[in-house]
Motif scaffolding. Structure first.
Motif, PDB file in Angstrom:
ATOM      1  N   UNK A   6     -26.446  20.177   8.044  1.00  5.53           N
ATOM      2  CA  UNK A   6     -25.692  19.021   7.554  1.00  5.53           C
ATOM      3  C   UNK A   6     -26.615  18.211   6.645  1.00  5.53           C
ATOM      4  N   UNK A   7     -26.075  17.750   5.525  1.00 11.03           N
ATOM      5  CA  UNK A   7     -26.867  16.985   4.562  1.00 11.03           C
ATOM      6  C   UNK A   7     -26.279  15.593   4.377  1.00 11.03           C
ATOM      7  N   UNK A   8     -27.140  14.699   3.924  1.00 10.92           N
ATOM      8  CA  UNK A   8     -26.696  13.369   3.518  1.00 10.92           C
ATOM      9  C   UNK A   8     -26.366  13.400   2.025  1.00 10.92           C
ATOM     10  N   UNK A   9     -25.795  12.337   1.522  1.00 11.54           N
ATOM     11  CA  UNK A   9     -25.414  12.282   0.120  1.00 11.54           C
ATOM     12  C   UNK A   9     -26.600  12.367  -0.816  1.00 11.54           C
ATOM     13  N   UNK A  10     -27.777  11.943  -0.342  1.00  8.36           N
ATOM     14  CA  UNK A  10     -28.966  11.992  -1.193  1.00  8.36           C
ATOM     15  C   UNK A  10     -29.675  13.340  -1.129  1.00  8.36           C
ATOM     16  N   UNK A  11     -29.123  14.302  -0.393  1.00  8.79           N
ATOM     17  CA  UNK A  11     -29.686  15.644  -0.347  1.00  8.79           C
ATOM     18  C   UNK A  11     -30.625  15.894   0.806  1.00  8.79           C
ATOM     19  N   UNK A  18     -22.653  23.229  15.127  1.00  6.32           N
ATOM     20  CA  UNK A  18     -22.123  24.542  15.467  1.00  6.32           C
ATOM     21  C   UNK A  18     -20.670  24.639  15.024  1.00  6.32           C
ATOM     22  N   UNK A  19     -20.337  25.789  14.459  1.00  6.77           N
ATOM     23  CA  UNK A  19     -18.984  26.009  13.961  1.00  6.77           C
ATOM     24  C   UNK A  19     -18.198  26.880  14.933  1.00  6.77           C
ATOM     25  N   UNK A  20     -16.912  26.692  14.933  1.00  9.16           N
ATOM     26  CA  UNK A  20     -16.034  27.454  15.821  1.00  9.16           C
ATOM     27  C   UNK A  20     -15.928  28.898  15.340  1.00  9.16           C
ATOM     28  N   UNK A  21     -16.195  29.833  16.242  1.00 12.01           N
ATOM     29  CA  UNK A  21     -16.133  31.267  15.900  1.00 12.01           C
ATOM     30  C   UNK A  21     -14.761  31.697  15.424  1.00 12.01           C
ATOM     31  N   UNK A 125     -22.205  21.134   3.919  1.00 11.70           N
ATOM     32  CA  UNK A 125     -21.529  20.123   4.743  1.00 11.70           C
ATOM     33  C   UNK A 125     -22.291  18.808   4.669  1.00 11.70           C
ATOM     34  N   UNK A 126     -21.577  17.745   4.355  1.00  8.25           N
ATOM     35  CA  UNK A 126     -22.147  16.399   4.337  1.00  8.25           C
ATOM     36  C   UNK A 126     -21.777  15.671   5.622  1.00  8.25           C
ATOM     37  N   UNK A 198     -14.495  19.571   8.379  1.00  5.74           N
ATOM     38  CA  UNK A 198     -14.754  20.793   9.154  1.00  5.74           C
ATOM     39  C   UNK A 198     -14.045  20.715  10.505  1.00  5.74           C
ATOM     40  N   UNK A 199     -14.127  19.577  11.152  1.00  5.67           N
ATOM     41  CA  UNK A 199     -13.454  19.404  12.436  1.00  5.67           C
ATOM     42  C   UNK A 199     -11.941  19.494  12.283  1.00  5.67           C
ATOM     43  N   UNK A 200     -11.422  18.951  11.177  1.00  2.25           N
ATOM     44  CA  UNK A 200      -9.973  19.032  10.926  1.00  2.25           C
ATOM     45  C   UNK A 200      -9.542  20.486  10.724  1.00  2.25           C
TER      46      UNK A 200
END
Length: 213
Positions: A6-11, A18-21, A125-126, A198-200
């Motif tokens: 996960x990144x912030x807007x400034x990079x 973790x992502x759903x399989x 992903x931000x 991502x959660x949505x």
């Protein structure tokens, strides 16, 4: 479960998630993706093209000259296709190009395309995207993340500021997480999104999977 940074807007880094399989860890299915993309593009066609056949063109009821003796080729009507102003052979008529794709197939194609982006490292992903509706600010975010290729910006519904900030950048397309299509995913090199989006997506497609069973 696949893990993504996960990144912030400034990079700078903001951790991992973790992502759903069942959404981001699906096996790649190119034929299914192709089927859904073809259907999506066909459904976008208007199908309103129309022209007149020789029976629909006004006039031409009288034979232009007698059958024999003039030295000209025999003609029956000045509205025949070979005449200027005549009808069109096999004239196109309004029709529907719509192709039906059931929900389970479409869902599987989208999760397969998303999973391919994760495995290729083409999803960024931000933690959040909080900017004013100004093109300059959106350009600064892309520069900080070192994104120069075609970008699909996937946002939760209601983030109008980011959509307005991105619409004047030539290589950026936007899509709401609730209305994401397969063509949108495969036609762009990088998928830029937020944790909330991502959660949505996970909520939407895991619920559909349960409903389909």
């Amino acid at each position: 479960m696949p893990t993504i940074k996960i990144y912030k807007q400034d990079g700078t880094s903001a951790g991992t998630m973790e992502l759903d399989d069942s959404v981001f860890g699906v096996e790649y299915n190119e034929p299914l993706i192709h089927q859904v993309v073809v259907a999506q593009m066909a459904n976008a066609r208007q199908g309103t093209k129309s022209a007149l056949t020789r029976t629909e063109v006004r006039g031409g009821g009288k034979k232009p000259w007698r059958q024999k003796g003039t030295g000209n080729a025999r003609q029956g009507s000045i509205r025949a296709p070979q005449w200027k102003g005549g009808g069109v052979v096999f004239a196109p008529k309004p029709r529907s190009f719509r192709k039906k794709v059931n929900k389970l197939v479409r869902m599987t194609a989208i999760t397969s395309a998303l999973s391919a982006k994760v495995s290729d490292g083409s999803i960024v992903v931000l933690d959040k995207l909080d900017i004013e509706p100004k093109t300059k600010q959106m350009a600064q975010v892309l520069k900080a993340l070192k994104i120069e290729s075609r970008v699909l910006l996937v946002l939760p519904d209601g983030n109008t500021n980011a959509i307005r900030a991105a619409r004047n950048i030539p290589n950026v397309r936007t899509a709401a997480s609730e209305q994401l299509g397969v063509y949108d995913i495969v036609a762009n090199t990088v998928l830029l999104t937020t944790v909330d989006a991502v959660k949505a997506l996970e909520k939407k497609y895991t619920e559909k999977e349960v409903a389909a069973q």
